[in-house]
Write a protein that holds these residues in place. Structure first.
Motif, PDB file in Angstrom:
ATOM      1  N   PRO A  75      45.110  37.646  51.975  1.00 24.62           N
ATOM      2  CA  PRO A  75      44.397  38.822  52.507  1.00 24.62           C
ATOM      3  C   PRO A  75      42.882  38.680  52.305  1.00 24.62           C
ATOM      4  N   TYR A  76      42.132  39.061  53.326  1.00 23.41           N
ATOM      5  CA  TYR A  76      40.677  38.985  53.290  1.00 23.41           C
ATOM      6  C   TYR A  76      40.105  40.390  53.076  1.00 23.41           C
ATOM      7  N   THR A  77      38.782  40.451  52.990  1.00 25.30           N
ATOM      8  CA  THR A  77      38.113  41.726  52.702  1.00 25.30           C
ATOM      9  C   THR A  77      38.583  42.865  53.612  1.00 25.30           C
ATOM     10  N   LEU A  78      38.602  42.608  54.914  1.00 22.57           N
ATOM     11  CA  LEU A  78      38.984  43.695  55.835  1.00 22.57           C
ATOM     12  C   LEU A  78      40.442  44.115  55.636  1.00 22.57           C
ATOM     13  N   ASP A  79      41.299  43.185  55.209  1.00 19.56           N
ATOM     14  CA  ASP A  79      42.690  43.557  54.921  1.00 19.56           C
ATOM     15  C   ASP A  79      42.744  44.526  53.745  1.00 19.56           C
ATOM     16  N   TYR A  80      41.950  44.236  52.725  1.00 21.28           N
ATOM     17  CA  TYR A  80      41.915  45.142  51.562  1.00 21.28           C
ATOM     18  C   TYR A  80      41.277  46.485  51.924  1.00 21.28           C
ATOM     19  N   ILE A  81      40.180  46.411  52.693  1.00 28.87           N
ATOM     20  CA  ILE A  81      39.505  47.669  53.062  1.00 28.87           C
ATOM     21  C   ILE A  81      40.448  48.527  53.912  1.00 28.87           C
ATOM     22  N   ASN A  82      41.050  47.910  54.929  1.00 29.03           N
ATOM     23  CA  ASN A  82      41.933  48.691  55.809  1.00 29.03           C
ATOM     24  C   ASN A  82      43.221  49.115  55.114  1.00 29.03           C
ATOM     25  N   GLY A  83      43.659  48.319  54.148  1.00 32.14           N
ATOM     26  CA  GLY A  83      44.918  48.626  53.484  1.00 32.14           C
ATOM     27  C   GLY A  83      44.799  49.585  52.310  1.00 32.14           C
ATOM     28  N   ALA A  84      43.694  49.502  51.580  1.00 30.58           N
ATOM     29  CA  ALA A  84      43.574  50.319  50.369  1.00 30.58           C
ATOM     30  C   ALA A  84      42.721  51.567  50.569  1.00 30.58           C
ATOM     31  N   PHE A  85      41.893  51.556  51.589  1.00 28.20           N
ATOM     32  CA  PHE A  85      40.974  52.676  51.834  1.00 28.20           C
ATOM     33  C   PHE A  85      41.369  53.391  53.127  1.00 28.20           C
ATOM     34  N   GLU A  86      40.869  54.612  53.279  1.00 26.86           N
ATOM     35  CA  GLU A  86      41.110  55.330  54.526  1.00 26.86           C
ATOM     36  C   GLU A  86      39.773  55.492  55.254  1.00 26.86           C
ATOM     37  N   ILE A 120      32.048  48.522  41.477  1.00 31.75           N
ATOM     38  CA  ILE A 120      33.201  47.707  41.095  1.00 31.75           C
ATOM     39  C   ILE A 120      33.288  46.516  42.039  1.00 31.75           C
ATOM     40  N   ALA A 121      33.211  45.319  41.479  1.00 38.14           N
ATOM     41  CA  ALA A 121      33.306  44.098  42.289  1.00 38.14           C
ATOM     42  C   ALA A 121      34.651  43.443  42.025  1.00 38.14           C
ATOM     43  N   THR A 122      35.287  42.949  43.080  1.00 40.07           N
ATOM     44  CA  THR A 122      36.539  42.217  42.901  1.00 40.07           C
ATOM     45  C   THR A 122      36.457  40.886  43.633  1.00 40.07           C
ATOM     46  N   ILE A 123      36.751  39.826  42.905  1.00 39.65           N
ATOM     47  CA  ILE A 123      36.828  38.517  43.554  1.00 39.65           C
ATOM     48  C   ILE A 123      38.255  38.400  44.091  1.00 39.65           C
ATOM     49  N   ILE A 124      38.369  38.322  45.427  1.00 40.15           N
ATOM     50  CA  ILE A 124      39.705  38.329  46.034  1.00 40.15           C
ATOM     51  C   ILE A 124      40.157  36.932  46.426  1.00 40.15           C
ATOM     52  N   GLY A 125      39.215  35.982  46.492  1.00 35.72           N
ATOM     53  CA  GLY A 125      39.560  34.617  46.872  1.00 35.72           C
ATOM     54  C   GLY A 125      38.615  33.662  46.172  1.00 35.72           C
ATOM     55  N   GLU A 126      37.632  33.177  46.939  1.00 41.14           N
ATOM     56  CA  GLU A 126      36.656  32.267  46.358  1.00 41.14           C
ATOM     57  C   GLU A 126      35.409  33.022  45.908  1.00 41.14           C
ATOM     58  N   GLY A 127      35.023  32.837  44.667  1.00 43.52           N
ATOM     59  CA  GLY A 127      33.763  33.387  44.174  1.00 43.52           C
ATOM     60  C   GLY A 127      32.780  32.246  44.064  1.00 43.52           C
ATOM     61  N   GLY A 128      32.089  31.943  45.152  1.00 42.38           N
ATOM     62  CA  GLY A 128      31.240  30.761  45.221  1.00 42.38           C
ATOM     63  C   GLY A 128      29.800  31.015  44.832  1.00 42.38           C
ATOM     64  N   LEU A 148      27.271  57.595  46.199  1.00 45.80           N
ATOM     65  CA  LEU A 148      28.598  57.110  46.563  1.00 45.80           C
ATOM     66  C   LEU A 148      28.934  55.879  45.721  1.00 45.80           C
ATOM     67  N   PRO A 149      30.127  55.836  45.151  1.00 48.43           N
ATOM     68  CA  PRO A 149      30.504  54.619  44.431  1.00 48.43           C
ATOM     69  C   PRO A 149      30.585  53.421  45.377  1.00 48.43           C
ATOM     70  N   VAL A 150      30.387  52.234  44.808  1.00 50.39           N
ATOM     71  CA  VAL A 150      30.367  51.010  45.622  1.00 50.39           C
ATOM     72  C   VAL A 150      31.517  50.086  45.215  1.00 50.39           C
ATOM     73  N   PHE A 151      32.238  49.602  46.212  1.00 53.94           N
ATOM     74  CA  PHE A 151      33.273  48.598  45.979  1.00 53.94           C
ATOM     75  C   PHE A 151      32.904  47.332  46.754  1.00 53.94           C
ATOM     76  N   THR A 152      32.792  46.212  46.057  1.00 54.87           N
ATOM     77  CA  THR A 152      32.515  44.968  46.780  1.00 54.87           C
ATOM     78  C   THR A 152      33.699  44.020  46.629  1.00 54.87           C
ATOM     79  N   PHE A 153      33.881  43.207  47.654  1.00 56.46           N
ATOM     80  CA  PHE A 153      34.975  42.228  47.670  1.00 56.46           C
ATOM     81  C   PHE A 153      34.375  40.843  47.909  1.00 56.46           C
ATOM     82  N   ILE A 154      34.584  39.972  46.935  1.00 59.03           N
ATOM     83  CA  ILE A 154      33.931  38.664  46.964  1.00 59.03           C
ATOM     84  C   ILE A 154      34.915  37.605  47.443  1.00 59.03           C
ATOM     85  N   ASP A 155      34.526  36.893  48.477  1.00 63.59           N
ATOM     86  CA  ASP A 155      35.380  35.835  49.020  1.00 63.59           C
ATOM     87  C   ASP A 155      34.522  34.892  49.848  1.00 63.59           C
TER      88      ASP A 155
END
Lengths: 284, 321
Positions: free
Chosen positions: B70-81, B193-201, B152-159
């Motif tokens: 799963p990529y960033t948009l999968d997490y955003i679309n799946g976990a957020f509304e 809150i930052a989450t590394i979901i795949g590659e943290g380069g 607004l709280p910030v959520f970042t997804f690193i990949d």
């Protein structure tokens, strides 16, 4: 300081038939124009080639000597030492690399910090030693820079960083990456405190150093022809499979693209810093 | 079932192929082999669990880069509304390698952003393989500042394999863009809150990673340089990536020990690519929990704690003279 690793003047072939033999290390060859110059002449000229104005890399100590008013520089945290927290070993052990660099440079790591006066203007400074593992930034470099910035905030004083670094120190892996965040966060505090930060980019300023404090200066000064960039030219050339443009990632190229404020020759650096500090430091 | 089998998954692939065969055979009305299938399925699951229970660092790197992950948009679309994507850096262009915008997490409005990779060739090129240019980081910057203004709280997804190394990227200030994000993120007055979901380069990852909480999906990596790049430089041989991956300490367990990462988020058996829904569900639960904790802290304390967190990173000794 010995400029020649190879004793080319006692080698008939390299000296192209010249019969005169010159003792080891008295002459230097300019990396840029190739001119053979008397070493003393180069030193007198602040390690700048008198023929083409090429700026040789200089040690942190020399930088401090030509920048700060005589006898004013007080060094900080000279006793901080690197440790091999990850037990890192590639073809060589990190511990051994550190030992040989320490022996060669007489420093514990690639950074000297302190405070002093520049043309009568007080400033806190961090100066890279490129000869120590390519000036790479590990925990010690990050910690010393951060402490110097925090001290500057406490003393309500300006900060100057002279960068000369290949970037992050791979042997400290993620810990070196985090020094980018640590130093940049300290600069954010300095900025909030209304204190000026001047970043001086000397050859080379690359990778994690460039992508953190080096590009965050209120004023960014580069030395002529210094290589400055995020990715190394070889990595870029391999990625895009194209020839890189003439002068790419050199100080002049960055000036043209709006990434630095000015290019200042070494002989004018001290005066320039002093003038800038006198205008940026608010009277209190 | 899966098109992209990794080398070390081969034993499982063989069993799954057999299951497929049996199922096809069964479908033709021949011999019932339900028991046999159930047995094999159980075996495959056990084997998968065993293999994934002891992945080497370089194998984790392969999972982190798995094309079905799963990529960033999968997490955003799946976990957020209610995700509203916002585009552009207002300076040069819209960088598709970073996506971001406004969304809601269990009803609460927030800012979300992250590097986005592509699935097929066309999309991969469009997303530049998840390697942002300066304009991507400046879009992120714009969103950080917006989050700060509107609390607004910030959520970042690193990949990302890393920030893009190219001529235009250098000319437009890749270094400056990354550096500015580090500085600005360190002072945001909202929970981050930052989450590394795949590659943290490397710096390209950190540029959206200076957060109150840094989490990693179980089989993601975070490193100053890719194992291949490190091997090429230090071992003078890119093929020594396995040694470099081990030496660099790039997985969640190691990074938690070093105090760089706060929490690892469990992935389903066999990795997020086998069951994206479960991975998304797990991450959502972790995000909600972390946000709840951070929301209770006043902004001043939050910023100081964040400073202290990154301030403490690194190891050195200070012998008295």
């Amino acid at each position: 300081m010995i400029w020649f690793k190879k004793d080319i003047f006692t080698n008939g072939e390299a000296a192209e038939g010249k019969s005169v033999k010159v003792p080891f290390g008295l002459w230097v060859k300019c990396d840029h124009c190739g001119e053979i110059i008397y070493k003393k002449e180069v030193e007198r000229n602040l390690d700048v080639c008198p023929k083409c104005d090429y700026h040789f890399r200089i040690s942190a100590r020399s930088r401090i000597n030509i920048t700060f008013d005589e006898g004013t520089f007080i060094e900080f945290d000279a006793n901080i030492e690197p440790v091999d927290a990850l037990d890192f070993k590639d073809l060589k052990k990190y511990k051994d690399r550190l030992k040989s660099s320490q022996k060669e440079s007489g420093l514990r790591d690639a950074m000297i910090t302190g405070e002093g006066e520049i043309g009568g203007q007080k400033a806190f400074a961090a100066v890279f030693e490129f000869s120590f593992m390519g000036g790479s930034m590990g925990s010690v470099v990050g910690e010393k820079i951060t402490r110097a910035i925090e001290r500057a905030i406490e003393a309500k004083c300006a900060m100057i960083i002279f960068s000369s670094s290949g970037g992050a120190r791979m042997q400290e892996s993620i810990l070196s990456l985090m020094q980018m965040a640590k130093t940049s966060a300290a600069l954010a505090k300095l900025r909030e405190a209304g204190l000026p930060y001047i970043s001086v980019l000397t050859d080379p300023t690359m990778g994690g150093v460039s992508a953190s404090f080096a590009m965050l200066g209120d004023v960014i000064i580069a030395e002529p022809r210094a290589l400055i960039g995020f990715a190394g030219p070889r990595v870029i050339a391999e990625t895009i499979r194209q020839k890189l443009p003439e002068g790419f990632q050199r100080a002049e190229y960055l000036l043209e693209h709006g990434m630095v404020d000015m290019i200042v020759e070494r002989k004018l650096m001290k005066e320039t810093l002093s003038r800038l500090l006198s205008m940026l430091v608010r009277p209190r | 079932m899966y098109r992209h089998w990794l080398e070390f998954e081969k034993p499982v692939e063989e069993i799954e192929k057999k299951i497929e065969e049996l199922k096809t055979f069964e479908a033709t009305g021949n011999l019932k082999s339900t028991d046999e299938i159930a047995k094999l399925e159980k075996k495959a699951k056990t084997l998968l669990k065993e293999i994934y229970g002891k992945l080497s660092p370089v194998q984790i790197t392969q999972v982190a880069r798995h094309p079905d992950r799963p990529y960033t948009l999968d997490y955003i679309n799946g976990a957020f509304e209610d995700f509203i994507e916002l585009h552009g850096d207002r300076c040069f262009k819209d960088d598709a390698a970073i996506v971001g915008g406004l969304a809601r997490l269990e009803g609460e409005a927030c800012v979300v952003l992250g590097q986005q990779k592509g699935r097929n060739t066309k999309e991969k090129v469009h997303r530049n393989f998840g390697m942002p240019h300066p304009e991507g980081y400046r879009k992120a910057l714009r969103l950080f500042e917006m989050a700060d203004r509107f609390s607004l709280p910030v959520f970042t997804f690193i990949d990302t394999p890393g920030a893009y190394p190219g001529i235009g990227a250098e000319e437009r200030g890749q270094s400056e863009a990354i550096a500015t994000n580090l500085l600005v993120m360190s002072r945001l007055k909202v929970p981050t809150i930052a989450t590394i979901i795949g590659e943290g380069g490397s710096g390209g990852a950190l540029a959206i990673g200076v957060a109150d909480r840094v989490m990693m999906m179980e089989f993601s990596t975070y490193s100053v340089i890719s194992p291949e790049g490190c091997a090429a430089i230090l071992w003078k041989d890119g093929a020594k990536a396995d040694l470099a991956a081990k030496a660099l300490k790039i997985d969640a367990a190691e990074l938690i020990k070093l105090g760089i990462v706060d929490k690892a988020v469990k992935e389903p058996i066999g990795g997020a690519h086998r069951d994206p829904q479960t991975a998304i569900k797990n991450l959502k639960a972790a995000l909600v929990a972390q946000l709840k904790e951070l929301s209770a802290i006043d902004p001043g304390t939050l910023v100081e704690a964040r400073y202290g967190k990154f301030r403490a990173m690194g190891f050195y000794s200070e012998p008295k003279r």
